[in-house]
Design an enzyme around this catalytic site. Structure first.
Site, short mmCIF file in Angstrom:
data_model
loop_
_atom_site.label_atom_id
_atom_site.label_comp_id
_atom_site.label_asym_id
_atom_site.label_seq_id
_atom_site.Cartn_x
_atom_site.Cartn_y
_atom_site.Cartn_z
N GLU A 120 0.82 -1.19 0.00
CA GLU A 120 0.00 0.00 0.00
C GLU A 120 0.87 1.25 0.00
O GLU A 120 1.49 1.57 1.01
CB GLU A 120 -0.93 -0.01 1.22
CG GLU A 120 -1.92 -1.14 1.22
CD GLU A 120 -2.68 -1.25 -0.09
OE1 GLU A 120 -3.31 -0.25 -0.50
OE2 GLU A 120 -2.60 -2.31 -0.74
N LYS B 152 -10.19 -15.26 15.57
CA LYS B 152 -10.30 -14.74 14.20
C LYS B 152 -11.57 -13.92 13.99
O LYS B 152 -12.13 -13.91 12.90
CB LYS B 152 -10.26 -15.90 13.18
CG LYS B 152 -9.07 -16.83 13.32
CD LYS B 152 -7.81 -16.26 12.71
CE LYS B 152 -6.55 -16.86 13.29
NZ LYS B 152 -6.33 -18.26 13.07
N ASP C 186 0.39 -14.69 12.74
CA ASP C 186 -0.80 -15.21 12.07
C ASP C 186 -1.62 -14.02 11.61
O ASP C 186 -2.32 -13.39 12.41
CB ASP C 186 -1.59 -16.09 13.04
CG ASP C 186 -2.78 -16.75 12.34
OD1 ASP C 186 -3.08 -16.38 11.19
OD2 ASP C 186 -3.40 -17.64 12.95
N HIS D 273 -1.72 11.25 -0.75
CA HIS D 273 -1.92 10.02 -1.52
C HIS D 273 -1.59 10.24 -2.99
O HIS D 273 -1.01 9.40 -3.65
CB HIS D 273 -3.35 9.50 -1.38
CG HIS D 273 -3.47 8.41 -0.37
ND1 HIS D 273 -2.94 7.18 -0.56
CD2 HIS D 273 -4.03 8.41 0.86
CE1 HIS D 273 -3.18 6.43 0.49
NE2 HIS D 273 -3.84 7.15 1.38
#
Lengths: 511, 511, 511, 511
Positions: free
Chosen positions: C209, C339, C413, C504
């Protein structure tokens, strides 16, 4: 022992500065714990010292010269009381002034702070008549009724009709003027198989919503035919949640460890305020430099919000005296979460956590509700998705309807419907193809003592349920849960059988 | 046009099978839309055909021979009405039987289905006395009072005292037996700068919670000194949220496109049921093979839950007739979210979305609330964190207190406190160092018409507020919001100044 | 001791029934705890008894005749192992058959149950090449690459390039075929004032990104100029949450009391499975007839999800053996909430609860971020309302950006971003007009041991941070939190100064 | 046209004031929309006027004398560009100074404001090597590697190994130094019955979590045996959510009405920034005096967060120019809710809303998963309660596992796992006793263009799935959803059959 300076500053009663004949007056309020003032060292107004002989103090009684206060002749300064300081130095101009104070106390030692305050202005406004001496006499009630009639131009015909002596409302309401008359209908009897409530109960429901009584009644019939509703109180907890602000997170975490080490003393302070409140545990939530402590109590037959407020305040007073690093403190932090629906209440109980459950035989359901167990269970599965996506606090149908109607009838704090509205419905089709249906109300806030439970009609309704007297609150909670399940099965069946709209057509006229 | 078979099956009234003298009887109920039966082709019981000449039908009036029904002599079968079918073939044994039916209707065409039903058994149970013809006469009310006294052994002294003719409660309650008398105190007057409510209002609060009236009164004084409270209704929406189940998600998505294309017709059907309800938009939420449509309406001066139920049912009936792929349908899916606190209500409004706001001058706050703007703002910042972590539906102090007290006083559906308890408080310290404080109540459900608003004391309280008559509901919503803000500033200041516990000590006795 | 019949039935391995040459075979699996089979009493297939001499058993090794099993010659049947039963009675037809079994075991005593199973059919399907003996050899990896190329028609040029021996991936992945190469950029150094991390750290960020590295770098500069970021781990907890189903709520509540009384034994069983996992406490949540127990552990340097799964399973095995009234049991109930983003994680910590905080001097903020403290604080107040109404799990800007980039770089993870995305930002303008800004990450799941932390680039990145070796996980958590705060101040300032879009434009090309 | 003064003030670049040889320099930045400066009327520093002939301006090029600027010789001042003003009046002391400016512009007219700023100080700090001209050359990459090695004392052996030209990472990362090598395993092939994805797909999963690939592979086998997984994209929306602050709620509500009336123009401005972004609708959320507008777009094959940022900024620039009553404005308000899990995303879609569903025949489930449909459905019912009480964003098992592994493999923005972790699982046992299972991922943020999708291994993985090229994003979304469902059925079956822990024992070594 050192008092955090921010707490200390709050001793000064902001806005209390006023001109009196020969000078000014202002107040200190003791917001910490019982103390005595052993010396008034110095008072400065706008940086000019006020000679001690021009200062007097009073704690509601006679004025005492500042010079007369000494360690051996200390001025009692109890918790929650104010001492007024009178400085005979001429009046001050309108606007802001700076006041600084130094004094000695037991047990806090030498204290000193500086505040800014403005000269208070008196305001006259229209207000509801009030009688300082007896605000619940028939005369003052009548005076208020007259005032209301004159102010609004409406002649009172109904709210001024009631069947009790106004003095019973003392402690329940200020400016008592009359009553709201809320219609009561009876549903049931309902057979409850509780641990505390055993037998059949005729249920008073105070409501103005057409079909409500009929719907609950229909559900009760089905529960009775299924052998009654099994109700169990599985949790009991009332909270107050102060917040402590520190310089940083590390100080906050260390504080929590200190709290753990001192939990016995904290419990002692908390429980010292009441013969009823028992501190069960203190939950802690750390965020940023904030420490939220959530005190959990049992409170006997009372709902207990005020009881636990007092108890927690006492505990916190001791904490504030004993732990010097606290920068700010508020007795409430929105973590209680009083009068709010919240995830924490659903998880960790507020008031009573109570479950009602029943296995409804297939034939009973079909013949009395016109729907089979599979359809009700199927709808429950879909309603779960609806509740999950919409972020609802209740995956059932309408438990607040029954709860509210019982709350109004029996003098509960009806605003607690906010918390009590949460519900978790769970259904199964049993191997025998019957319907297991249950609801857990995780935060049902009820009382059989205190609050509105002693009022005239309210107490009467509790009597009808056999819920007056010591040790009845769990019985009452079980009955409420049973009533709620009756409403759930009734509406779930109506929705599932598509009978719902038409039943409203039949009963409900006024909307 | 084809009716989904699952909907069709629901025409049969499960549990209606009963033995009568010479055979059996069972019922069909029209749950779809107005229709006529043009032919009864075949009835089989346990796979044995019943000769047509042994079948008669009735829709509440005379029995008609099945053979007499024909396209030119059709039997009217209106929505929500039942037709009873009487088969003179001897009684059936207890237990389950299979019934199959074929018949023709307009506009649904030929219908056929098979169901299993058991012979219904009659059950006798104790029940509250009821008079089919006039259930609101003084006699039946008295009979119920007597029943309650005898059943419970408690002599009624208070709930049987009321000041109105019981017949006014028709449509508001079933089994009317008496009233709950809830104390009313008055706070204010409060100056409201609304678009609809302009001026000073004396506010009736029905409550049993000590300090509530005093606390709101204190807040009102401060708001008045700040020039009054500015109130604005910024949203208005009442919902009903049916769910449609499809074979799969793709069918569900296509259905939504069809709904969009047919929105005008759907609106027409919905609005055809009422002169008041206006369908503003239909929100759709797709999950799995489920499509939740959330119909949003304005409902005039009524809260409108039943009104929108009827309207949505009419729209859905048309949808069910017109869109063949629907597998299941329920009129409610928990997406409404009626009587529930929910994120969707906070976001997208239920009832009125109303904001009350005020800039409180620094000196007013300090002199009347003993706290400065910075402290209130600081506490609000911390309370935000508390509400965020605890998952509360309200980051303010106690808006449900004022709301509930006004709801009881004015005949609102008090169970809606579940939704109405949500609140969003926002504060700023202005460049001038004053306090901007506001609350948005995103799901305030109120009415000035319908429900309990026409009852005796309830209507009187609405009159006191000038909220009786057409077009008053937004005025009432504004007043409620103003009152709520008074309570927010009062309690926020009390918590911030640590004065909170002691004020309860002073006023509250009964807990 | 009695095993709940529902648990017992689960011993049979559903779907294991298969035809072999001379009969059929099926399996039992021990899902409870170590045991021995002391006698096989009876096997019936479709209600026809199988003679004992036609039955043999094996537990992975040789077949043993059923008749040879006796209390003195028992068959070991360890936890999580299967015993295959071979009945030489001819093959069975396709479709369902009923099997019943009676046998004796230690310590469970006599067991008997009946199940239905169908003859399994073998299915052939295309599958990724696999080598039973060494699935991480260069050859099988190459075979898989070839398979992928042939199956898809795409020539591999990049994913087959990696710098390590494939065997290091054993235990981390199945069917290893190559790697994703995720670009790493470095930000910093960042000065961290932790309890475990002290000094300056160069931070590897794996991301695609644009602007992410630049934005974090900018924030780090400001934190460094403010003296560094203070980081503290304030909580540490990893969970597994089994559910126990009872006949009713009362049984469930009583079970919880039993759990409390037996907590020491439960802890012993749980901790017996690992030298690292320590059971800190067991939270309980009762709903309907369900009891959710949420086991909380510390797990050393590992994230610990599997470790606590094993430990909790061991504890539950003991519970199931010891408490007879349990009707159903599942090791996970969605209460863990692994999760998943959840309110319970925000409240009660999952992984590490860690806070980063900094007071940024006014001039530093203005000169390096082009915005003043008041504007950032004002925006934070508004963003709070945005997060509250939208129901977000984070009232800050973008903590998951930095967390994810560090997670990928260091072998965490990454799916735990679900939990780790939660964040609570809190700001103040200090009396000195500087900006206090902090973030608490309540459920940051990190490890410096186990999972992907030992892989090639992953371990290298941990080395760069000095986080390899024993006792480094809190150091790593502190660094992550510091990095996150850098990102918060950077984006908060950019949004507040309206500079956000244009930055950006400057850096981000690829979107 | 009038610019809100608060916006206007933000033109001044806070912190830009610096001493240069002969005076001071500071900057204005155009944060509104394209403009020209037609006259610089007056500049005062500390209330002393600076003579016009001592002022020059530049917009990145040559300096122009202030006196040369006039309506006919205007200075272009494009959006997002800065103009530097150079005042040759001698240097200023350290500390704060007040600057006031008056100038004329087109189209904003005469502008004037006053700000305080301090003389900026330069700070030297250690930083990662950077090459202004070509920051992606092998040389600068090597320089950074060396810097990292020297700074940390760790010799790089792995992260500096990659198979592509660093220049491809331009726009994806700053300070590119190497790569994280994340192991890829393949699962499948999986048969997908999508509208866009049709056929069998071999699925690359980049993960370090043992058993993950095996578990998904197992689920895919079952889905294939059930005829494949049906996947449908049912929603598509990317958001940016600016906030507008007003004097009060009423102004906010009126603004929303104005937005509605001007929606066509707003759309035109928004869509003018991109050939791809299409504005579908603008949601509005009113609270207090705040108006949150949530712009919803479709964004083609890109995830689109930046695209919609630009588009919304353009629309807001027009709004700010056109609607004078706005007091504050921020382009983001936490309502987007980018990189956050939120209820609004679950409800109203962010990225793709996609559903995967399958009817798994009873025998397939039993023979391959060792569990029957009833048990999986029963567990799902309980897991619903677990998710509901714990406040989880997902009532399923572990969808983020598969999503994250695919995200890393294919170059998605992995931080979007925060949003993409939400899931809604719904199961039924069909009348045929098979298992219907489905999951809706309400906020799956995926791209096949832009972001990391063009990187080396990432693009290769997309190629393997046939997802490179125009119009592939929905195909990719369908495949992801299918993979996710494979994981759900696999883990749900494992939990339901109690096989779960033991399977981790078998595959997972490293934890």
């Amino acid at each position: 022992m050192k008092i955090p300076s921010l707490i200390l500053k709050q001793m000064y009663t902001l806005g209390s500065l006023e001109n009196v004949e020969d000078g000014v007056r202002f107040s200190l309020k003791n917001r910490l714990s019982n103390a005595t003032v052993t010396q008034l060292s110095e008072v400065r107004i706008n940086d000019r010292q006020v000679p001690l002989d021009r200062l007097t103090l009073d704690v509601g009684g006679d004025e005492i010269a500042a010079s007369q206060i000494s360690p051996t002749s200390a001025l009692a300064f109890p918790l929650a009381r104010s001492v007024r300081i009178h400085a005979r130095t001429g009046q001050l101009d309108k606007g802001q002034h700076e006041i600084s104070l130094s004094f000695n106390t037991e047990p806090f030692g030498a204290l000193a702070f500086k505040v800014k305050d403005a000269i208070a202005e008196r305001v006259k406004r229209t207000s509801v008549p009030h009688d300082k001496d007896n605000d619940y006499s028939p005369e003052i009630v009548r005076a208020r009724q007259t005032f209301v009639e004159e102010y609004t131009g409406v002649k009172l015909q109904h709210i001024n009709k009631f069947s009790f002596d106004p003095s019973v409302t003392q402690g329940n309401i200020e400016n008592f003027t009359g009553v709201a008359q809320v219609p009561i209908g009876f549903a049931g009897p309902l057979k409850v198989n509780g641990e505390h409530a055993q037998g059949e109960f005729l249920v008073p429901l105070a409501t103005a919503e057409g079909t409500l009584v009929a719907s609950y009644n229909r559900g009760m019939k089905v529960l009775n035919l299924s052998g009654g509703v099994t109700c169990t109180v599985v949790g009991d907890s009332m909270q107050r949640a102060p917040v402590f602000v520190f310089d940083n997170a590390r100080d906050g975490r260390d504080f929590v460890q200190w709290v753990d080490q001192n939990i016995d003393k904290i419990r002692e302070e908390a429980e010292g305020t009441s013969s009823v409140a028992k501190l069960t545990y203190v939950d802690r939530y750390l965020s940023n430099k904030l420490v939220f402590l959530r005190f959990n109590y049992t409170t006997g037959d009372a709902a207990g919000q005020n009881m636990v407020g007092r108890a927690t305040f006492a505990a916190c007073s001791w904490i504030l005296e004993s732990y010097p690093k606290i920068c700010h403190f508020y007795l409430e932090s929105n973590f209680a979460t009083d009068k709010k629906s919240s995830q924490i209440n659903v998880m960790r109980t507020r008031g009573k956590r109570v479950t009602a459950e029943c296995v409804i035989p297939r034939d009973v359901l079909i013949q009395h509700m016109r729907v089979d167990p599979e359809t009700v269970h199927y709808h429950a599965g879909i309603a779960n998705v609806g509740a999950f996506i919409s972020g609802a606090n209740n995956n059932g149908c309408h438990s607040p309807n029954g709860i509210t109607a019982m709350f109004i009838a029996t003098g509960q704090d009806v605003a607690n419907v906010a918390e009590s509205s949460a519900g978790i419905v769970y259904t199964e089709v049993t191997p025998e193809k019957d319907l297991y249906i249950s609801i857990t109300i995780p935060s049902l806030i009820v009382a059989t003592h205190g609050g509105g439970t002693g009022l005239a009609t309210q107490r009467e309704c509790l009597e009808l349920l056999g819920c007056v007297g010591k040790g009845k609150v769990k019985k009452f909670a079980e009955i409420v849960a049973g009533v709620v399940l009756a409403g759930e099965i009734s509406l779930a069946a109506a929705i599932s059988s598509l009978d719902w709209v038409s039943s409203h057509e039949q009963y409900g006229r006024n909307r």
